[in-house]
Design a protein around this motif. Structure first.
Motif, mmCIF file in Angstrom:
data_model
loop_
_atom_site.group_PDB
_atom_site.id
_atom_site.type_symbol
_atom_site.label_atom_id
_atom_site.label_comp_id
_atom_site.label_asym_id
_atom_site.label_seq_id
_atom_site.Cartn_x
_atom_site.Cartn_y
_atom_site.Cartn_z
ATOM 1 N N SER A 1 5.920 -3.815 -7.110
ATOM 2 C CA SER A 1 5.996 -5.212 -7.559
ATOM 3 C C SER A 1 6.273 -6.110 -6.358
ATOM 4 O O SER A 1 6.756 -5.646 -5.320
ATOM 5 C CB SER A 1 7.087 -5.404 -8.618
ATOM 6 O OG SER A 1 8.339 -5.595 -8.029
ATOM 7 N N GLY A 2 5.942 -7.376 -6.519
ATOM 8 C CA GLY A 2 6.217 -8.373 -5.487
ATOM 9 C C GLY A 2 5.589 -8.066 -4.139
ATOM 10 O O GLY A 2 6.127 -8.428 -3.106
ATOM 11 N N GLY A 3 4.429 -7.379 -4.155
ATOM 12 C CA GLY A 3 3.743 -7.091 -2.895
ATOM 13 C C GLY A 3 4.220 -5.813 -2.232
ATOM 14 O O GLY A 3 3.652 -5.379 -1.231
ATOM 15 N N GLN A 4 5.295 -5.196 -2.751
ATOM 16 C CA GLN A 4 5.771 -3.938 -2.145
ATOM 17 C C GLN A 4 5.257 -2.755 -2.954
ATOM 18 O O GLN A 4 5.461 -2.703 -4.173
ATOM 19 C CB GLN A 4 7.307 -3.924 -2.098
ATOM 20 C CG GLN A 4 7.856 -2.646 -1.460
ATOM 21 C CD GLN A 4 9.376 -2.643 -1.301
ATOM 22 O OE1 GLN A 4 9.993 -3.690 -1.150
ATOM 23 N NE2 GLN A 4 9.968 -1.470 -1.329
ATOM 24 N N PRO A 5 4.587 -1.788 -2.292
ATOM 25 C CA PRO A 5 4.053 -0.626 -3.016
ATOM 26 C C PRO A 5 5.154 0.282 -3.547
ATOM 27 O O PRO A 5 6.303 0.200 -3.121
ATOM 28 C CB PRO A 5 3.238 0.113 -1.944
ATOM 29 C CG PRO A 5 3.059 -0.854 -0.837
ATOM 30 C CD PRO A 5 4.248 -1.761 -0.874
ATOM 31 N N TRP A 6 4.782 1.162 -4.459
ATOM 32 C CA TRP A 6 5.736 2.087 -5.071
ATOM 33 C C TRP A 6 6.195 3.163 -4.082
ATOM 34 O O TRP A 6 5.535 3.450 -3.101
ATOM 35 C CB TRP A 6 5.116 2.739 -6.299
ATOM 36 C CG TRP A 6 3.839 3.500 -6.022
ATOM 37 C CD1 TRP A 6 3.681 4.612 -5.237
ATOM 38 C CD2 TRP A 6 2.530 3.205 -6.540
ATOM 39 N NE1 TRP A 6 2.368 5.018 -5.236
ATOM 40 C CE2 TRP A 6 1.639 4.185 -6.018
ATOM 41 C CE3 TRP A 6 2.028 2.223 -7.402
ATOM 42 C CZ2 TRP A 6 0.275 4.189 -6.330
ATOM 43 C CZ3 TRP A 6 0.679 2.237 -7.703
ATOM 44 C CH2 TRP A 6 -0.175 3.203 -7.164
#
Ligand code: ZN
Length: 400
Positions: A42-47
């Motif tokens: 989420s928010g541009g950060q990958p899992w």
């Protein structure tokens, strides 16, 4: 509702949890846990990736209000030990926190706001709302790095949306009640749900690798921490290869490369001049030989020749030059690049139908071409019949 351990402690990489639900998601088995240290995209950060017991966690996504851990195999047990892949987490943390610092630095240095952030597996970019130049980018990079090296504390807090609005923090849409705020002491404060370090020092270094125009602003590519080291190493290898290829020390590389380009251009210019002179010489030599054969004085010279390796363009230059130099008819052929080429030309005022002559000869070569007035050219595949095609045209010309 899963307890999100990563919100409080981004350095927590191992945990125990209970499976509270099992799902299928895009063809994979998935589990919901009562608590997790895995960050969901989420928010541009990958899992995050890692393991839950024996199973590999291949993706972590939020779906229908649940955090789904997508697995490579079904998980039968109730209690699991989770392990987050540390290198991937550290990489995301460095890039994401570096982005916060760089975005703030661009606001301070250039009044440029970040309108988009993309954290890819290789490339990380931010999009700025206005154009920034190289000098501004270098200044922002310097400022971000100063803040990294000052090892400023990073604090996470949760405040009400009203309090966030009162502070003029941009509250993401859809967030109700509380807002998580990431605060870099004395430098930056913004709402964010991502994983962040305890101090800015963990980012290591911020390195801008490229600027490009994007919409009304600028897209800035950058790398932080370990990625910066890799990026530097790649550039170092390229430079070392150039140093060896151009046999010049690093300090002189630019000057030597510039000189090499100039030398090449000069060489090409000289080569063109030499080719022109060679064609001029050939035109005069062929005309002289044709004149020597002419029995009737005052009649036009008929130049007939089959050459080897002349490109069609060169052949045309030669033909044009011959008919400029004297009253003449040029019937030129060449074998080049697996084809037979013909260029027929005559001086202004001579009576032959040059396109018709060419057409008849091209039939011999099984080829195509055309022209108008005093110049025509074409080519065919029957290389072995080039002389025959030229002889046909010559006999038509001499018959007149
Ligand atoms: Zn963030």
């Amino acid at each position: 509702m899963t307890e999100r351990l990563f919100l409080e402690r981004s350095d927590l990489l191992e945990f125990d949890a209970t499976v509270v639900a099992r799902r299928q998601h895009e063809g994979r088995p998935a589990v919901v846990l009562d608590r997790t240290a895995f960050y969901a995209e989420s928010g541009g950060q990958p899992w995050d990736t890692g393991t839950l017991g024996e199973a590999q966690v291949v993706a972590v996504v939020e779906s229908g209000g649940e955090i789904l851990h997508l697995l490579d195999r079904p998980l039968a047990v109730e209690r699991v030990h989770g392990r987050v892949h540390a290198e991937r987490r550290r990489d995301h943390l460095q890039q994401h926190h570096g982005q916060h610092l760089l975005s703030r630095a661009f606001v301070q240095v250039a009044r440029a706001e970040t309108i988009a952030f993309h954290l890819g597996s290789e490339l990380t970019t931010i999009d700025l709302d206005r154009p920034v130049g190289d000098d501004e980018a270098r200044a922002a990079e310097r400022l971000a790095n100063e803040v990294v090296w000052q090892a400023r504390p990073v604090r996470i807090s949760t405040i009400s949306t009203e309090a966030a609005r009162a502070e003029r923090l941009e509250v993401p849409g859809g967030v109700a009640g509380a807002v998580r705020v990431v605060d870099v002491e004395g430098f930056d404060r913004q709402p964010c749900g991502g994983t962040h370090p305890r101090t800015t020092a963990e980012v290591g270094v911020v390195l801008i690798t490229g600027l490009e125009k994007f919409k009304a602003g600028t897209r800035v590519a950058f790398v932080c921490g370990h990625r910066a080291l890799t990026a530097f190493d790649r550039r170092r290898q390229v430079l070392e290869e150039l140093v060896s290829t151009l046999s010049a020390p690093l300090e002189e590389l630019t000057a030597v490369a510039r000189k090499a380009r100039l030398d090449l251009a000069e060489g090409e210019r000289r080569a063109r001049g030499l080719v022109e002179r060679a064609i001029e010489g050939d035109a005069r030599r062929l005309l002289e030989a044709a004149r020597a054969e002419t029995k009737a004085p005052g009649s036009p010279a008929v130049v007939v020749t089959a050459l080897e390796g002349w490109a069609p363009g060169e052949l045309r230059t030669l033909g044009s030059r011959i008919v400029e130099l004297a009253r003449a008819i040029a019937l030129l052929g060449s074998r080049a690049e697996g084809k037979a080429h013909l260029v027929f030309a005559q001086s202004e005022g001579l009576p032959h139908d040059v396109p018709a002559l060419l057409k008849a000869s091209l039939e011999v070569l099984g080829g195509r071409g055309g022209g108008r007035g005093n110049l025509a050219q074409g080519g065919g595949d029957r290389l072995e019949r080039l002389e025959e095609a030229l002889a046909l045209a010559e006999s038509s010309v001499r018959a007149r």
